[in-house]
Design an enzyme around this catalytic site. Sequence first.
Site, PDB file in Angstrom:
ATOM      1  N   GLU A   1       8.955  10.041  -8.212  1.00  0.00           N
ATOM      2  CA  GLU A   1       9.725  10.332  -6.991  1.00  0.00           C
ATOM      3  C   GLU A   1      10.665   9.195  -6.637  1.00  0.00           C
ATOM      4  OE1 GLU A   1       6.911  10.977  -3.899  1.00  0.00           O
ATOM      5  OE2 GLU A   1       6.066  12.769  -4.831  1.00  0.00           O
ATOM      6  N   VAL A   2      10.188   7.988  -6.784  1.00  0.00           N
ATOM      7  CA  VAL A   2      10.986   6.827  -6.378  1.00  0.00           C
ATOM      8  C   VAL A   2      11.483   6.128  -7.636  1.00  0.00           C
ATOM      9  CG1 VAL A   2      11.000   4.653  -5.120  1.00  0.00           C
ATOM     10  CG2 VAL A   2       9.624   6.566  -4.272  1.00  0.00           C
TER      11      VAL A   2
ATOM     12  N   HIS B   1       7.382   1.292 -10.769  1.00  0.00           N
ATOM     13  CA  HIS B   1       6.205   0.854 -10.020  1.00  0.00           C
ATOM     14  C   HIS B   1       4.933   1.272 -10.729  1.00  0.00           C
ATOM     15  CE1 HIS B   1       7.543   4.797  -8.511  1.00  0.00           C
ATOM     16  NE2 HIS B   1       6.252   5.085  -8.351  1.00  0.00           N
ATOM     17  N   MET B   2       3.940   0.408 -10.619  1.00  0.00           N
ATOM     18  CA  MET B   2       2.612   0.689 -11.138  1.00  0.00           C
ATOM     19  C   MET B   2       1.731   1.089  -9.966  1.00  0.00           C
ATOM     20  SD  MET B   2       0.782   0.552 -13.955  1.00  0.00           S
ATOM     21  CE  MET B   2       1.172  -0.769 -15.112  1.00  0.00           C
ATOM     22  N   HIS B   3       1.074   2.254 -10.087  1.00  0.00           N
ATOM     23  CA  HIS B   3       0.059   2.641  -9.097  1.00  0.00           C
ATOM     24  C   HIS B   3      -1.261   1.999  -9.506  1.00  0.00           C
ATOM     25  CE1 HIS B   3       2.203   6.261  -7.293  1.00  0.00           C
ATOM     26  NE2 HIS B   3       2.877   6.135  -8.415  1.00  0.00           N
TER      27      HIS B   3
ATOM     28  N   ARG C   1       0.840  -1.201   0.000  1.00  0.00           N
ATOM     29  CA  ARG C   1       0.000   0.000   0.000  1.00  0.00           C
ATOM     30  C   ARG C   1       0.877   1.254   0.000  1.00  0.00           C
ATOM     31  NH1 ARG C   1      -5.127  -1.628   0.204  1.00  0.00           N
ATOM     32  NH2 ARG C   1      -5.468  -3.687   1.125  1.00  0.00           N
ATOM     33  N   ASP C   2       0.443   2.228  -0.813  1.00  0.00           N
ATOM     34  CA  ASP C   2       1.159   3.499  -0.902  1.00  0.00           C
ATOM     35  C   ASP C   2       1.085   4.203   0.453  1.00  0.00           C
ATOM     36  OD1 ASP C   2       1.926   5.539  -3.525  1.00  0.00           O
ATOM     37  OD2 ASP C   2       1.611   6.453  -1.563  1.00  0.00           O
ATOM     38  N   ILE C   3       2.202   4.796   0.856  1.00  0.00           N
ATOM     39  CA  ILE C   3       2.276   5.474   2.153  1.00  0.00           C
ATOM     40  C   ILE C   3       1.433   6.754   2.162  1.00  0.00           C
ATOM     41  CG2 ILE C   3       4.271   6.997   1.730  1.00  0.00           C
ATOM     42  CD1 ILE C   3       5.451   5.917   4.381  1.00  0.00           C
TER      43      ILE C   3
ATOM     44  N   ASN D   1       4.664   6.390 -13.638  1.00  0.00           N
ATOM     45  CA  ASN D   1       5.397   7.609 -13.952  1.00  0.00           C
ATOM     46  C   ASN D   1       6.809   7.267 -14.425  1.00  0.00           C
ATOM     47  OD1 ASN D   1       3.307   9.408 -13.157  1.00  0.00           O
ATOM     48  ND2 ASN D   1       3.823   9.012 -11.019  1.00  0.00           N
TER      49      ASN D   1
HETATM   50  P1  DGP Z   1       5.946   8.202  -7.976  1.00  0.00           P
HETATM   51  O1  DGP Z   1       5.682   9.666  -7.943  1.00  0.00           O
HETATM   52  O2  DGP Z   1       5.231   7.532  -9.140  1.00  0.00           O
HETATM   53  O3  DGP Z   1       7.412   7.885  -7.909  1.00  0.00           O
HETATM   54  O4  DGP Z   1       5.263   7.639  -6.677  1.00  0.00           O
HETATM   55  C1  DGP Z   1       5.968   7.161  -5.559  1.00  0.00           C
HETATM   56  C2  DGP Z   1       4.946   6.747  -4.530  1.00  0.00           C
HETATM   57  O5  DGP Z   1       5.631   6.009  -3.536  1.00  0.00           O
HETATM   58  C3  DGP Z   1       4.252   7.897  -3.815  1.00  0.00           C
HETATM   59  O6  DGP Z   1       2.859   7.833  -4.089  1.00  0.00           O
HETATM   60  C4  DGP Z   1       4.529   7.684  -2.343  1.00  0.00           C
HETATM   61  C5  DGP Z   1       5.048   6.266  -2.290  1.00  0.00           C
HETATM   62  N1  DGP Z   1       6.090   6.039  -1.296  1.00  0.00           N
HETATM   63  C6  DGP Z   1       7.243   6.747  -1.166  1.00  0.00           C
HETATM   64  N2  DGP Z   1       7.983   6.242  -0.149  1.00  0.00           N
HETATM   65  C7  DGP Z   1       7.282   5.179   0.332  1.00  0.00           C
HETATM   66  C8  DGP Z   1       7.532   4.246   1.376  1.00  0.00           C
HETATM   67  O7  DGP Z   1       8.547   4.261   2.071  1.00  0.00           O
HETATM   68  N3  DGP Z   1       6.573   3.297   1.591  1.00  0.00           N
HETATM   69  C9  DGP Z   1       5.434   3.243   0.839  1.00  0.00           C
HETATM   70  N4  DGP Z   1       4.562   2.273   1.135  1.00  0.00           N
HETATM   71  N5  DGP Z   1       5.180   4.105  -0.165  1.00  0.00           N
HETATM   72  C10 DGP Z   1       6.081   5.062  -0.400  1.00  0.00           C
END
Ligand code: DGP
Length: 116
Positions: free
Chosen positions: A97-98, A102-104, A31-33, A89
């Site tokens: 960001e990361v 990854h697929m949302h 799950r997204d944080i 993205n």
């Molecule tokens: P993007 O902008 O597509 O790179 O989205 C990165 C997503 O990752 C963003 O929605 C927040 C999520 N995220 C960042 N750090 C962490 C983490 O440590 N744990 C989790 N579960 N999600 C994270």
Amino acid sequence: MTNPDCIFCKIVAGDIPGDIVHKDDLVTAFRDINPVAPSHILIVPNKHIPDNNTFTEQDEHIAGRIFRIVKLLAEQEGISESGYRLIMNTGPDSHQEVMHMHMHLIGGQGMKYPMG
Ligand code: DGP
């Protein structure tokens, strides 16, 4: 193949906590944080692939697995019929960001889109 500086590699490896909803030999989903909808799950390759631009022919089977697991998770989350969005993205203009591909998977009522 992992990157010691990558937060998603650390979640995949279990080195830092993540709300993991699926894990297999190729992909992990958690799950997204910072969720933008009732269901907001990230599906990531277990191996470190920075983004879609660095995705190669050798990794095609991982893309297939991602889409199959998206379908499974959408069913588990109860959003298959109501609908969901898939976002991946890539590159600075996308605000990735990361730097671990990854697929949302985003679904449920009240989703905030676009993100950020
Ligand atoms: P993007 O902008 O597509 O790179 O989205 C990165 C997503 O990752 C963003 O929605 C927040 C999520 N995220 C960042 N750090 C962490 C983490 O440590 N744990 C989790 N579960 N999600 C994270």
